[in-house]
Design a protein around this motif. Structure first.
Motif, short mmCIF file in Angstrom:
data_model
loop_
_atom_site.label_atom_id
_atom_site.label_comp_id
_atom_site.label_asym_id
_atom_site.label_seq_id
_atom_site.Cartn_x
_atom_site.Cartn_y
_atom_site.Cartn_z
N LEU A 254 0.82 -1.22 0.00
CA LEU A 254 0.00 0.00 0.00
C LEU A 254 0.84 1.26 0.00
N ASP A 255 2.17 1.11 0.03
CA ASP A 255 3.07 2.26 0.11
C ASP A 255 3.22 2.93 -1.25
N GLY A 256 3.23 4.27 -1.25
CA GLY A 256 3.33 5.02 -2.49
C GLY A 256 4.56 4.68 -3.31
N TYR A 257 5.68 4.48 -2.63
CA TYR A 257 6.91 4.11 -3.34
C TYR A 257 6.73 2.78 -4.08
N SER A 258 6.19 1.77 -3.39
CA SER A 258 5.99 0.47 -4.03
C SER A 258 5.05 0.56 -5.22
N ILE A 259 3.99 1.34 -5.08
CA ILE A 259 3.03 1.49 -6.16
C ILE A 259 3.66 2.19 -7.36
N GLN A 260 4.37 3.29 -7.11
CA GLN A 260 4.98 4.04 -8.21
C GLN A 260 6.06 3.23 -8.91
N GLN A 261 6.77 2.40 -8.16
CA GLN A 261 7.84 1.58 -8.73
C GLN A 261 7.31 0.27 -9.32
N LYS A 262 5.99 0.08 -9.34
CA LYS A 262 5.38 -1.15 -9.86
C LYS A 262 5.87 -2.38 -9.08
N ASN A 263 6.09 -2.20 -7.80
CA ASN A 263 6.56 -3.28 -6.95
C ASN A 263 5.51 -3.61 -5.89
N SER A 264 4.24 -3.53 -6.30
CA SER A 264 3.13 -3.80 -5.40
C SER A 264 2.12 -4.71 -6.08
N PHE A 265 1.65 -5.72 -5.37
CA PHE A 265 0.63 -6.60 -5.91
C PHE A 265 -0.78 -6.05 -5.69
N LEU A 266 -0.87 -4.81 -5.18
CA LEU A 266 -2.17 -4.18 -4.95
C LEU A 266 -2.32 -2.87 -5.71
N ILE A 267 -1.65 -2.75 -6.85
CA ILE A 267 -1.80 -1.56 -7.70
C ILE A 267 -3.23 -1.51 -8.25
N ASP A 268 -3.82 -0.31 -8.25
CA ASP A 268 -5.16 -0.07 -8.81
C ASP A 268 -6.23 -0.92 -8.13
N GLN A 269 -6.11 -1.12 -6.83
CA GLN A 269 -7.08 -1.94 -6.12
C GLN A 269 -7.93 -1.16 -5.12
N LEU A 270 -7.83 0.16 -5.08
CA LEU A 270 -8.65 0.94 -4.16
C LEU A 270 -10.13 0.68 -4.42
N TYR A 323 5.32 11.08 -3.76
CA TYR A 323 4.75 10.03 -4.61
C TYR A 323 3.32 10.34 -5.03
N ALA A 324 2.62 11.15 -4.25
CA ALA A 324 1.30 11.60 -4.68
C ALA A 324 1.40 12.40 -5.97
N ARG A 325 2.40 13.28 -6.05
CA ARG A 325 2.58 14.06 -7.28
C ARG A 325 2.97 13.17 -8.45
N LYS A 326 3.85 12.22 -8.22
CA LYS A 326 4.27 11.33 -9.29
C LYS A 326 3.12 10.44 -9.77
N LEU A 327 2.24 10.06 -8.86
CA LEU A 327 1.13 9.18 -9.20
C LEU A 327 -0.14 9.95 -9.58
N GLU A 328 -0.08 11.27 -9.46
CA GLU A 328 -1.23 12.14 -9.73
C GLU A 328 -2.42 11.73 -8.84
N MET A 329 -2.11 11.57 -7.55
CA MET A 329 -3.11 11.22 -6.56
C MET A 329 -3.05 12.22 -5.41
N ASN A 370 7.79 -11.64 -2.71
CA ASN A 370 8.00 -10.87 -3.93
C ASN A 370 6.96 -9.76 -3.96
N GLY A 371 7.41 -8.51 -3.83
CA GLY A 371 6.48 -7.39 -3.74
C GLY A 371 5.59 -7.23 -4.96
N SER A 372 6.09 -7.57 -6.13
CA SER A 372 5.33 -7.39 -7.37
C SER A 372 4.22 -8.42 -7.53
N THR A 373 4.52 -9.67 -7.21
CA THR A 373 3.56 -10.75 -7.44
C THR A 373 2.81 -11.17 -6.18
N GLY A 374 3.43 -10.96 -5.02
CA GLY A 374 2.83 -11.42 -3.77
C GLY A 374 3.21 -12.85 -3.40
#
Length: 438
Positions: A254-270, A323-329, A370-374
């Motif tokens: 859920l961390d902005g850094y992980s999401i912006q770096q595509k290292n999160s298995f919960l991207i676009d899951q809000l 990371y909010a600015r980078k992600l436009e959130m 693995n942060g990307s796949t879980g």
């Protein structure tokens, strides 16, 4: 330094940065005290006290950014330090996303008293600290012929952090913490099991000071005879103090850094269901006396209560200004505070009684996610449970799977939130987890 002296120095440093060429600046003055007593074999192993003061400066110069820290707080030396830092920043690559937060999001002052510091911190004398460490060790020392070693520790710390920024923020936080711990290793044949116990509190008077060494010994002795069992799918009940090892990868996703770096298995899951409906929790920074309580975060953003999961539905990410600015959130916060779970109605013993066949996990050994796949794999320590009874200690077993399916398999939460962590995680039961011999 007094609070007034700290504010005066921070504002002077900020103004000097602006006068020397910075477009914006943030200044933090930190002060901390700590002490540690380690004892082993009825002798003092470590006796340590430390006092530290430092000034940190974040600089924004021509769309370039840098951060610096020094413990030399003389104004003449600080002036040179800041000037050199600005000169060095000008050689960096531009990063237009690096800016101070929107002032409208800052903590505006006059917040409630959260009780995060013990005003009597300095009244605990060294002799008391040493005695407490020895008392904890004594609870286990020579209490069983199978004991190999016993160690115990007392530690405390207090810190303050005062921050000012060039776009209007001013604020100060203060915290204290006291802890006692014990570690015991025993002779279990070919193996030498070890276990520990730990207590922590904000206020010295609230620190639990007994049954620490005895609990560490009891837990170590119970691990004698550990062995592998047959690989397969088992229900997994995890003790409250151990669950954080599996909860951390979920939170990291859920961390902005992980999401912006595509290292999160919960991207676009809000707003989507990503876990069992049993998982509901809030991040509440405004609990009086909470171990993670605060009025503002590390950037100065006003602390707010947020729903993280509601019956398995994801409610928020943890995103700082950058990371909010980078992600436009919209920024939320880059830090957690007090994570408060919706609890079940059973304690750990009752949850064990309700297991037909499974493994009670009391600790983890190595492993990763693995942060990307879980995908994950972790070694475990624990006990085989059959028909509500603990049968034997288990070790040299691994669990493996995927974080998304793991948290979908969450079947029950206990009523026993971890009292020594800002993550108030209770014991948790997961169904159908893959266990294999290592």
């Amino acid at each position: 330094m007094t609070q007034e002296e700290k504010y005066n120095l921070a504002k002077w440093a900020m103004q000097h940065a602006l006068d020397s060429g910075a477009d914006a600046a943030s200044i933090v003055i930190s002060e901390s005290k700590s002490s540690t007593v380690d004892v082993r074999e009825q002798k003092i192993d470590t006796l340590k006290e430390a006092i530290q003061s430092s000034l940190s400066v974040r600089l924004f110069v021509d769309q370039k950014y840098s951060a610096h820290r020094t413990n030399r707080l003389d104004k003449q030396e600080l002036a040179h330090f800041i000037e050199q830092a600005i000169a060095g920043t000008k050689y960096l690559s531009p990063d237009p996303y690096r800016q101070l937060p929107d002032p409208a999001l800052y903590y505006q002052g006059n917040g409630q008293e959260l009780g995060t510091v013990d005003p009597s911190y300095d009244k605990v004398d060294p002799a008391t600290k040493v005695k407490l460490a020895f008392d904890v060790e004594k609870e286990a020392f020579e209490k069983d012929e199978r004991i190999i070693s016993v160690s115990a520790s007392y530690s405390d710390n207090t810190n303050s952090r005062l921050m000012v920024t060039s776009n209007g923020f001013e604020g100060e936080t203060k915290n204290s913490s006291f802890s006692l711990s014990a570690s015991v290793s025993v002779n279990g044949g070919d193996a030498r099991p070890s276990e520990g116990w730990y207590e922590r509190a904000i206020f010295f008077d609230q620190l639990k000071k007994s049954e620490i060494g005895s609990l560490a010994l009891e837990r170590a002795l119970k691990k004698i005879g550990q062995e592998k069992i047959k690989s397969g799918k088992y229900d997994m009940l995890i003790e409250n103090r151990a669950v954080s090892r599996l909860f951390y990868p979920l939170l990291s996703a859920l961390d902005g850094y992980s999401i912006q770096q595509k290292n999160s298995f919960l991207i676009d899951q809000l707003g989507k269901k990503v876990a069992s409906e049993k998982l509901s929790l809030v991040d509440d920074p405004l609990i009086p006396g909470g171990l993670g309580s605060k009025l503002f975060d590390g950037e100065g953003l006003a602390a707010k209560k947020r729903t993280v999961f509601d019956k398995g539905v994801l409610g928020t990410y943890f995103i700082d200004t950058y990371y909010a600015r980078k992600l436009e959130m919209e920024p939320t916060t880059g830090d957690t505070s007090n994570l408060v779970f919706e609890l079940g109605d059973k304690d750990l013993a009752s949850m064990v009684k309700g297991m037909k066949k499974g493994i009670l996990v009391t600790g983890f050994n190595g492993g990763n996610t693995n942060g990307s796949t879980g995908d994950f794999s972790y070694g475990i320590d624990g006990f085989l449970v059959e028909n509500g009874e603990i049968i034997q200690p288990v070790s040299e077993m691994n669990i493996s799977g995927n974080m998304k399916s793991l948290w979908m398999s969450l079947a029950e939460l206990g009523n026993d939130p971890n009292p020594i962590s800002s993550w108030q995680i209770p014991s948790m039961l997961f169904e159908g987890i893959d266990f294999s011999g290592s």
